[in-house]
Design a protein around this motif. Structure first.
Motif, PDB file in Angstrom:
ATOM      1  N   GLN A   1      62.735   7.944  70.195  1.00 14.29           N
ATOM      2  CA  GLN A   1      64.007   8.720  70.226  1.00 14.29           C
ATOM      3  C   GLN A   1      65.122   8.185  70.825  1.00 14.29           C
ATOM      4  N   GLY A   2      65.015   6.983  71.406  1.00 11.04           N
ATOM      5  CA  GLY A   2      65.941   6.232  72.109  1.00 11.04           C
ATOM      6  C   GLY A   2      65.321   5.078  72.669  1.00 11.04           C
ATOM      7  N   PHE A   3      66.135   3.948  73.168  1.00  8.67           N
ATOM      8  CA  PHE A   3      65.684   2.855  73.897  1.00  8.67           C
ATOM      9  C   PHE A   3      66.473   2.982  75.134  1.00  8.67           C
ATOM     10  N   ILE A   4      65.695   2.646  76.285  1.00  8.29           N
ATOM     11  CA  ILE A   4      66.275   2.126  77.566  1.00  8.29           C
ATOM     12  C   ILE A   4      65.876   0.703  77.907  1.00  8.29           C
ATOM     13  N   VAL A   5      66.890   0.290  78.095  1.00  5.37           N
ATOM     14  CA  VAL A   5      66.875  -1.188  78.428  1.00  5.37           C
ATOM     15  C   VAL A   5      67.169  -1.902  79.742  1.00  5.37           C
ATOM     16  N   LEU A   6      66.070  -2.250  80.496  1.00  2.01           N
ATOM     17  CA  LEU A   6      66.303  -2.762  81.567  1.00  2.01           C
ATOM     18  C   LEU A   6      66.628  -4.423  81.578  1.00  2.01           C
ATOM     19  N   PRO A   7      67.011  -5.340  82.671  1.00  5.12           N
ATOM     20  CA  PRO A   7      67.175  -6.457  82.669  1.00  5.12           C
ATOM     21  C   PRO A   7      66.274  -7.392  82.218  1.00  5.12           C
ATOM     22  N   GLY A   8      66.587  -8.143  81.325  1.00  5.60           N
ATOM     23  CA  GLY A   8      65.618  -9.081  80.386  1.00  5.60           C
ATOM     24  C   GLY A   8      66.215 -10.221  79.967  1.00  5.60           C
ATOM     25  N   GLY A   9      65.436 -10.935  79.105  1.00 10.13           N
ATOM     26  CA  GLY A   9      65.911 -12.331  78.438  1.00 10.13           C
ATOM     27  C   GLY A   9      66.095 -11.986  77.049  1.00 10.13           C
ATOM     28  N   PHE A  10      65.698 -13.182  76.131  1.00  9.43           N
ATOM     29  CA  PHE A  10      66.087 -13.449  74.847  1.00  9.43           C
ATOM     30  C   PHE A  10      65.358 -12.114  74.235  1.00  9.43           C
ATOM     31  N   GLY A  11      63.877 -11.858  74.300  1.00  8.50           N
ATOM     32  CA  GLY A  11      63.325 -10.891  73.662  1.00  8.50           C
ATOM     33  C   GLY A  11      63.945  -9.498  73.885  1.00  8.50           C
TER      34      GLY A  11
ATOM     35  N   LEU B   1      78.412   2.834  71.172  1.00  9.47           N
ATOM     36  CA  LEU B   1      77.154   3.089  71.004  1.00  9.47           C
ATOM     37  C   LEU B   1      76.240   2.849  72.362  1.00  9.47           C
ATOM     38  N   ILE B   2      76.545   2.130  73.078  1.00  9.97           N
ATOM     39  CA  ILE B   2      76.018   1.527  74.321  1.00  9.97           C
ATOM     40  C   ILE B   2      76.465   2.394  75.621  1.00  9.97           C
ATOM     41  N   GLN B   3      75.431   3.034  76.413  1.00  4.59           N
ATOM     42  CA  GLN B   3      75.754   3.629  77.561  1.00  4.59           C
ATOM     43  C   GLN B   3      75.249   2.547  78.753  1.00  4.59           C
ATOM     44  N   VAL B   4      75.502   2.648  79.996  1.00  3.91           N
ATOM     45  CA  VAL B   4      75.346   1.998  80.840  1.00  3.91           C
ATOM     46  C   VAL B   4      75.384   2.781  82.107  1.00  3.91           C
ATOM     47  N   VAL B   5      74.135   2.751  82.930  1.00  2.00           N
ATOM     48  CA  VAL B   5      73.746   3.581  83.881  1.00  2.00           C
ATOM     49  C   VAL B   5      73.091   2.630  84.893  1.00  2.00           C
ATOM     50  N   ASP B   6      73.122   3.263  86.308  1.00  2.00           N
ATOM     51  CA  ASP B   6      72.375   2.430  87.402  1.00  2.00           C
ATOM     52  C   ASP B   6      71.079   3.387  87.845  1.00  2.00           C
TER      53      ASP B   6
ATOM     54  N   VAL C   1      69.414   4.053  61.294  1.00  2.00           N
ATOM     55  CA  VAL C   1      68.903   5.155  62.151  1.00  2.00           C
ATOM     56  C   VAL C   1      69.973   5.764  62.620  1.00  2.00           C
ATOM     57  N   THR C   2      70.044   7.239  62.909  1.00  2.00           N
ATOM     58  CA  THR C   2      70.882   8.153  63.349  1.00  2.00           C
ATOM     59  C   THR C   2      70.696   8.545  64.698  1.00  2.00           C
ATOM     60  N   GLU C   3      71.547   9.000  65.521  1.00  2.00           N
ATOM     61  CA  GLU C   3      71.429   9.851  66.588  1.00  2.00           C
ATOM     62  C   GLU C   3      70.583   8.970  67.592  1.00  2.00           C
ATOM     63  N   PHE C   4      70.649   7.835  67.949  1.00  2.00           N
ATOM     64  CA  PHE C   4      69.553   7.112  68.542  1.00  2.00           C
ATOM     65  C   PHE C   4      70.458   6.561  70.008  1.00  2.00           C
ATOM     66  N   PRO C   5      70.357   7.092  71.053  1.00  2.00           N
ATOM     67  CA  PRO C   5      70.740   6.457  72.252  1.00  2.00           C
ATOM     68  C   PRO C   5      70.423   5.143  72.653  1.00  2.00           C
ATOM     69  N   ILE C   6      71.269   4.520  73.148  1.00  2.00           N
ATOM     70  CA  ILE C   6      70.783   3.088  73.541  1.00  2.00           C
ATOM     71  C   ILE C   6      71.465   2.949  74.952  1.00  2.00           C
ATOM     72  N   VAL C   7      70.728   3.016  76.030  1.00  2.00           N
ATOM     73  CA  VAL C   7      71.119   3.046  77.473  1.00  2.00           C
ATOM     74  C   VAL C   7      70.623   1.743  78.180  1.00  2.00           C
ATOM     75  N   LEU C   8      71.437   1.176  78.792  1.00  2.00           N
ATOM     76  CA  LEU C   8      71.271  -0.065  79.507  1.00  2.00           C
ATOM     77  C   LEU C   8      71.378   0.407  81.121  1.00  2.00           C
ATOM     78  N   VAL C   9      70.254  -0.248  81.711  1.00  2.00           N
ATOM     79  CA  VAL C   9      70.014   0.141  83.056  1.00  2.00           C
ATOM     80  C   VAL C   9      70.507  -1.154  84.008  1.00  2.00           C
ATOM     81  N   GLY C  10      71.318  -0.999  84.865  1.00  2.00           N
ATOM     82  CA  GLY C  10      71.734  -2.008  85.806  1.00  2.00           C
ATOM     83  C   GLY C  10      73.002  -2.561  85.533  1.00  2.00           C
ATOM     84  N   SER C  11      74.023  -1.927  85.754  1.00  2.00           N
ATOM     85  CA  SER C  11      75.642  -2.410  85.633  1.00  2.00           C
ATOM     86  C   SER C  11      75.929  -3.792  85.761  1.00  2.00           C
ATOM     87  N   GLU C  12      75.417  -3.960  87.134  1.00  2.00           N
ATOM     88  CA  GLU C  12      75.738  -5.350  87.647  1.00  2.00           C
ATOM     89  C   GLU C  12      75.253  -6.341  86.662  1.00  2.00           C
TER      90      GLU C  12
END
Length: 264
Positions: free
Chosen positions: A167-177, A231-236, A194-205
């Motif tokens: 129901q969504g992606f949470i993305v932490l620091p990573g590389g090419f993959g 479409l991209i949300q950024v949180v810490d 796909v619709t209504e699919f939150p994409i959240v990046l963790v780690g603003s720095e």
């Protein structure tokens, strides 16, 4: 030469190999059964494209069968190289724990690093910890915190599972993959696959440089729109990441309930 389009000329039915029609020089000299039953026949047929199609089909069947009833889940991505003493590992573990407490199963790539951290957090919290592994030249193996693991040969089959059952992606620091999964998910939402699919990046720095590039030269060039970047949300804080997914799930549930009660 006889014109095969002439109405007076009967075109031969040819040789049918399943849904494939073969004529003239394409007709094989042996049948599929002959090749199957021949003793001492070479085994290279198991590496041909038609056989690969069967393997691909089996991966989809196994994946769909294993994941169809897992319930609400969130895919968590991040580097396989993150060490256990790294703050990002603790961040991933916290994300996994909080997702379970919010009622979600946790899906990762099943490997070490951030993936292990999220699986560990989910398992320690008593939730369902899922790993979707991939066959690689350098074997990673499934981490010990995975409760339900599936190993794939093909990236595209694996990616389908990450999207279809999350129901969504949470993305932490990573590389090419991690970048690959991030941009594919953005593309799928942007193109409304796909619709209504939150994409959240963790780690603003960590993500600030990428976002500055997207909002700078990429946006200035007109190759993306401001709406795409929204479409991209950024949180810490892991709590904020989970809250973003929760909020989207609640909105979706309300929309579905409203649509179901609409008499029109």
């Amino acid at each position: 030469m006889t014109d095969p389009t002439d109405n007076n000329v009967k075109v031969p039915d040819g040789y049918r190999k399943g849904p494939v029609l073969l004529r003239r020089g394409q007709v094989p000299v042996t049948t599929t059964d002959q090749n199957l039953l021949a003793r001492g026949a070479p085994a290279d047929w198991v590496h041909t494209d038609p056989w690969r199609v069967m393997r691909i089909q089996s991966e989809f069947v196994e994946g769909f069968g294993a994941l169809a009833e897992v319930g609400p889940a969130v895919s968590v991505f991040g580097s396989a190289r993150t060490q256990r003493h790294d703050p990002d590992y603790h961040l991933g573990r916290e994300v996994g724990r909080r997702l379970v407490e919010a009622g979600f199963a946790v899906m990762t790539g099943g490997g070490p690093g951030v993936m292990e951290a999220a699986n560990r957090g989910a398992s320690e919290a008593g939730g369902l910890s899922i790993g979707l592994g991939i066959e690689l030249p350098f074997e990673q193996g499934m981490n010990a915190w995975v409760d339900l693991g599936i190993n794939f040969r093909y990236f595209f089959a694996r990616k389908t599972m990450f999207v279809k059952y999350a129901q969504g992606f949470i993305v932490l620091p990573g590389g090419f993959g991690t970048f690959d999964e991030l941009f594919e998910s953005i593309t799928l939402v942007q193109t409304q696959k796909v619709t209504e699919f939150p994409i959240v990046l963790v780690g603003s720095e960590y993500w600030s440089g990428l976002l500055a590039w997207l909002r700078g030269p990429v946006l200035d060039k007109g190759t993306v729109s401001e709406r795409d970047l929204d479409l991209i949300q950024v949180v810490d804080d892991p709590a904020d990441a989970v809250l973003a997914v929760q909020r989207d799930a609640l909105t979706r549930a309300a929309d579905e309930a409203a649509a179901a009660s609409d008499p029109s």
